[in-house]
Design an enzyme around this catalytic site. Structure first.
Site, PDB file in Angstrom:
ATOM      1  N   GLU A   1       0.824  -1.209   0.000  1.00 23.27           N
ATOM      2  CA  GLU A   1       0.000   0.000   0.000  1.00 23.27           C
ATOM      3  C   GLU A   1       0.857   1.259   0.000  1.00 23.27           C
ATOM      4  O   GLU A   1       0.561   2.230  -0.684  1.00 23.27           O
ATOM      5  CB  GLU A   1      -0.948   0.011   1.211  1.00 23.27           C
ATOM      6  CG  GLU A   1      -2.122  -0.936   1.064  1.00 23.27           C
ATOM      7  CD  GLU A   1      -2.916  -0.671  -0.212  1.00 23.27           C
ATOM      8  OE1 GLU A   1      -3.157   0.496  -0.542  1.00 23.27           O
ATOM      9  OE2 GLU A   1      -3.280  -1.647  -0.892  1.00 23.27           O
TER      10      GLU A   1
ATOM     11  N   THR B   1       3.293   5.269  -6.834  1.00 18.16           N
ATOM     12  CA  THR B   1       3.685   4.819  -8.161  1.00 18.16           C
ATOM     13  C   THR B   1       2.604   3.939  -8.768  1.00 18.16           C
ATOM     14  O   THR B   1       1.727   3.454  -8.073  1.00 18.16           O
ATOM     15  CB  THR B   1       5.033   4.058  -8.089  1.00 18.16           C
ATOM     16  OG1 THR B   1       5.473   3.810  -9.412  1.00 18.16           O
ATOM     17  CG2 THR B   1       4.905   2.728  -7.370  1.00 18.16           C
TER      18      THR B   1
ATOM     19  N   LEU C   1      11.705   5.893  -5.933  1.00 13.94           N
ATOM     20  CA  LEU C   1      10.264   5.952  -5.668  1.00 13.94           C
ATOM     21  C   LEU C   1       9.818   7.342  -5.198  1.00 13.94           C
ATOM     22  O   LEU C   1       8.657   7.690  -5.303  1.00 13.94           O
ATOM     23  CB  LEU C   1       9.877   4.945  -4.573  1.00 13.94           C
ATOM     24  CG  LEU C   1       9.470   3.553  -5.020  1.00 13.94           C
ATOM     25  CD1 LEU C   1       9.235   2.669  -3.806  1.00 13.94           C
ATOM     26  CD2 LEU C   1       8.192   3.605  -5.853  1.00 13.94           C
TER      27      LEU C   1
ATOM     28  N   TYR D   1       9.366  10.462  -2.205  1.00 10.90           N
ATOM     29  CA  TYR D   1       8.738  10.504  -0.865  1.00 10.90           C
ATOM     30  C   TYR D   1       9.527   9.644   0.130  1.00 10.90           C
ATOM     31  O   TYR D   1       9.005   8.684   0.685  1.00 10.90           O
ATOM     32  CB  TYR D   1       7.294  10.001  -0.924  1.00 10.90           C
ATOM     33  CG  TYR D   1       6.390  10.841  -1.771  1.00 10.90           C
ATOM     34  CD1 TYR D   1       5.855  12.028  -1.266  1.00 10.90           C
ATOM     35  CD2 TYR D   1       6.090  10.467  -3.065  1.00 10.90           C
ATOM     36  CE1 TYR D   1       5.029  12.806  -2.051  1.00 10.90           C
ATOM     37  CE2 TYR D   1       5.263  11.247  -3.851  1.00 10.90           C
ATOM     38  CZ  TYR D   1       4.728  12.416  -3.335  1.00 10.90           C
ATOM     39  OH  TYR D   1       3.910  13.179  -4.111  1.00 10.90           O
TER      40      TYR D   1
ATOM     41  N   TYR E   1      -6.231   5.865   5.614  1.00  9.82           N
ATOM     42  CA  TYR E   1      -6.378   5.058   4.411  1.00  9.82           C
ATOM     43  C   TYR E   1      -5.576   3.743   4.525  1.00  9.82           C
ATOM     44  O   TYR E   1      -6.119   2.650   4.317  1.00  9.82           O
ATOM     45  CB  TYR E   1      -5.920   5.877   3.186  1.00  9.82           C
ATOM     46  CG  TYR E   1      -5.507   5.017   2.047  1.00  9.82           C
ATOM     47  CD1 TYR E   1      -6.468   4.397   1.256  1.00  9.82           C
ATOM     48  CD2 TYR E   1      -4.161   4.769   1.786  1.00  9.82           C
ATOM     49  CE1 TYR E   1      -6.098   3.560   0.232  1.00  9.82           C
ATOM     50  CE2 TYR E   1      -3.782   3.936   0.765  1.00  9.82           C
ATOM     51  CZ  TYR E   1      -4.758   3.333  -0.010  1.00  9.82           C
ATOM     52  OH  TYR E   1      -4.394   2.494  -1.006  1.00  9.82           O
TER      53      TYR E   1
ATOM     54  N   ASP F   1      -9.075   5.555  -1.342  1.00 11.18           N
ATOM     55  CA  ASP F   1      -7.886   6.073  -2.024  1.00 11.18           C
ATOM     56  C   ASP F   1      -8.351   6.974  -3.173  1.00 11.18           C
ATOM     57  O   ASP F   1      -9.556   7.222  -3.333  1.00 11.18           O
ATOM     58  CB  ASP F   1      -6.986   4.923  -2.517  1.00 11.18           C
ATOM     59  CG  ASP F   1      -7.590   4.158  -3.686  1.00 11.18           C
ATOM     60  OD1 ASP F   1      -8.789   4.355  -3.983  1.00 11.18           O
ATOM     61  OD2 ASP F   1      -6.858   3.370  -4.310  1.00 11.18           O
TER      62      ASP F   1
ATOM     63  N   CYS G   1     -18.200   4.546 -19.725  1.00 10.58           N
ATOM     64  CA  CYS G   1     -19.548   4.568 -19.138  1.00 10.58           C
ATOM     65  C   CYS G   1     -20.521   3.688 -19.928  1.00 10.58           C
ATOM     66  O   CYS G   1     -21.438   3.098 -19.360  1.00 10.58           O
ATOM     67  CB  CYS G   1     -20.082   5.997 -19.073  1.00 10.58           C
ATOM     68  SG  CYS G   1     -19.045   7.077 -18.075  1.00 10.58           S
TER      69      CYS G   1
ATOM     70  N   CYS H   1     -20.376   0.206 -18.646  1.00  9.69           N
ATOM     71  CA  CYS H   1     -20.140   0.148 -17.191  1.00  9.69           C
ATOM     72  C   CYS H   1     -21.264  -0.609 -16.491  1.00  9.69           C
ATOM     73  O   CYS H   1     -22.445  -0.291 -16.677  1.00  9.69           O
ATOM     74  CB  CYS H   1     -20.044   1.566 -16.637  1.00  9.69           C
ATOM     75  SG  CYS H   1     -19.791   1.580 -14.864  1.00  9.69           S
TER      76      CYS H   1
ATOM     77  N   CYS I   1     -25.449   5.370 -11.927  1.00  6.53           N
ATOM     78  CA  CYS I   1     -24.443   6.420 -11.767  1.00  6.53           C
ATOM     79  C   CYS I   1     -25.010   7.802 -12.075  1.00  6.53           C
ATOM     80  O   CYS I   1     -25.369   8.108 -13.216  1.00  6.53           O
ATOM     81  CB  CYS I   1     -23.258   6.117 -12.696  1.00  6.53           C
ATOM     82  SG  CYS I   1     -21.960   7.352 -12.589  1.00  6.53           S
TER      83      CYS I   1
ATOM     84  N   SER J   1       5.749  16.293  -6.715  1.00  9.17           N
ATOM     85  CA  SER J   1       4.314  16.547  -6.567  1.00  9.17           C
ATOM     86  C   SER J   1       3.955  18.040  -6.563  1.00  9.17           C
ATOM     87  O   SER J   1       2.986  18.433  -7.171  1.00  9.17           O
ATOM     88  CB  SER J   1       3.752  15.842  -5.345  1.00  9.17           C
ATOM     89  OG  SER J   1       4.453  16.276  -4.237  1.00  9.17           O
TER      90      SER J   1
HETATM   91  S1  SF4 Z   1     -19.099   4.615 -12.473  1.00  8.78           S
HETATM   92 FE1  SF4 Z   1     -20.190   6.177 -13.606  1.00  8.78          FE
HETATM   93  S2  SF4 Z   1     -18.628   7.547 -14.354  1.00  8.78           S
HETATM   94 FE2  SF4 Z   1     -17.593   5.686 -13.724  1.00  8.78          FE
HETATM   95  S3  SF4 Z   1     -17.454   4.464 -15.599  1.00  8.78           S
HETATM   96 FE3  SF4 Z   1     -19.331   3.843 -14.548  1.00  8.78          FE
HETATM   97  S4  SF4 Z   1     -20.916   5.107 -15.432  1.00  8.78           S
HETATM   98 FE4  SF4 Z   1     -19.000   6.057 -15.960  1.00  8.78          FE
END
Ligand code: SF4
Length: 357
Positions: free
Chosen positions: A33, A39, A76, A78, A116, A134, A195, A198, A204, A301
């Site tokens: 992690e 990276t 790396l 940091y 995290y 993250d 999307c 997806c 979404c 950064s």
């Molecule tokens: S979660 Fe939403 S924004 Fe991300 S790929 Fe799927 S449809 Fe697209």
């Protein structure tokens, strides 16, 4: 199907096979992690394998010299994180009898382990119900729920954190967290998320808004600081000079050549009017200068470095070099350098036709 189930289903089909995914050893999860915070997976994998081959467990890391740990971290960036790893390993040896603690608060008490990383360790190793957020999960959730609160504000972070916890199936927290992270990394990517194909498309809100890429919203653009570094690789009869960086600036604990930093670009003629430069070469006799790398741009950064490297042979060293370490050329390879200097050394070695220092 619930969002968590969809993510887990997708993950089981599409996940990358990576060594830290086939273990519940908290030490290996922790190291992976921390490496992956800075990276990409492809590059991080090599570092992970090398690092854990040399430091396979907490004891070996705790007992290592800091210089050696930094050497394995070289490139790396940091470097504070590498020092923190070693400090935390020592603390586990001292306060937890060498056993990685499983209690979230104890994990958080270790140097360099934030919310995290602690959530990742306890959920992956012991399936404890802590949501991991993250950068990939931030993006995914901000899009899924069309979060308008800027995510670089305390309110935005809190909002995403609450969504992450609400979405997680607590009995499968490890799997859910890994699935959400991997989905953000591979499918809901920063530019051009797919999307159309997806599995979360019909849930979404970002997609429904017509511009999923406008999420996450950010308030501050990070200010980039420009710095101008002039490195002097001073050579005299097979020896050169280095110093170890101290203080709170970049690359603490790593080695470098004598450095002159200017607030604006400066060529070699301008550099020669610099007082520090004059002190280095006041009593040096004849000097022979070659520019090996002029103006290399190196991005960190929040900083953009413009570095020039001059190889300068001198007849005899000046007093101003006495506070530097004097190193035989053939020993240079044993020192931990920032990647920028390693690039220079490789180039210089190519030009001089020598294979090693
Ligand atoms: S979660 Fe939403 S924004 Fe991300 S790929 Fe799927 S449809 Fe697209």
């Amino acid at each position: 199907m619930e969002i968590s189930e969809i993510l887990i289903y997708w993950y089981q089909e599409h996940k990358r096979e990576l060594p830290w995914r086939n273990t519940d050893d908290p030490y290996l999860i922790w190291i992976s992690e921390v490496i992956l915070q800075q990276t990409r997976v492809a590059q991080g994998l090599d570092y992970f394998l090398r690092f854990t081959a040399r430091f396979p467990n907490i004891r070996s890391l705790a007992e290592a010299e800091e210089d050696e740990v930094l050497k394995y971290w070289q490139g790396l960036g940091y470097y504070t994180r590498a020092r923190n790893l070693r400090a935390a390993a020592r603390s586990v040896m001292e306060h937890f009898a060498g056993h990685f603690p499983s209690d979230y608060r104890n994990v958080r008490s270790l140097r360099g382990i934030g919310e995290y990383t602690a959530a990742a360790i306890v959920s992956f190793a012991w399936n404890q119900p802590y949501a991991v957020v993250d950068g990939n999960v931030f993006r995914l959730l901000a899009r899924l729920f069309a979060v308008d609160t800027p995510i670089d504000t305390a309110r935005g972070k809190k909002e995403i954190g609450s969504l992450a916890t609400a979405l997680m199936n607590p009995s499968k927290s490890g799997l859910h967290n890994q699935a959400a992270m991997e989905f953000g990394a591979l499918h809901c990517v920063p530019s051009n998320p797919d999307c159309l194909h997806c599995p979360l498309g019909n849930k979404c809100l970002g997609y429904a808004s017509g511009s999923p890429q406008s999420y996450p919203v950010k308030r501050h653009k990070t200010k980039i600081r420009l710095r101008y570094f002039h490195y002097l690789h001073i050579v005299c009869r097979g020896e050169t000079w280095l110093h170890r960086r101290q203080g709170k600036d970049i690359w603490t604990g790593l080695y470098e050549f004598p450095l002159i930093e200017t607030s604006a670009p400066a060529d070699f003629i301008a550099l020669q009017t610099n007082e520090t430069f004059r002190d280095f070469f006041a009593e040096a006799g004849e000097i022979n200068v070659s520019v090996v790398l002029p103006d290399v741009k190196h991005i960190l950064s929040h900083q953009q470095l413009h570095a020039s490297f001059y190889r300068i042979e001198i007849e005899r060293p000046a007093k101003a070099l006495e506070s530097y370490l004097r190193i035989p050329d053939e020993d240079l390879d044993g020192y931990a350098f920032p990647r920028l200097i390693r690039i220079y050394l490789d180039k210089e070695r190519q030009l001089s036709g020598s294979n090693s220092y």
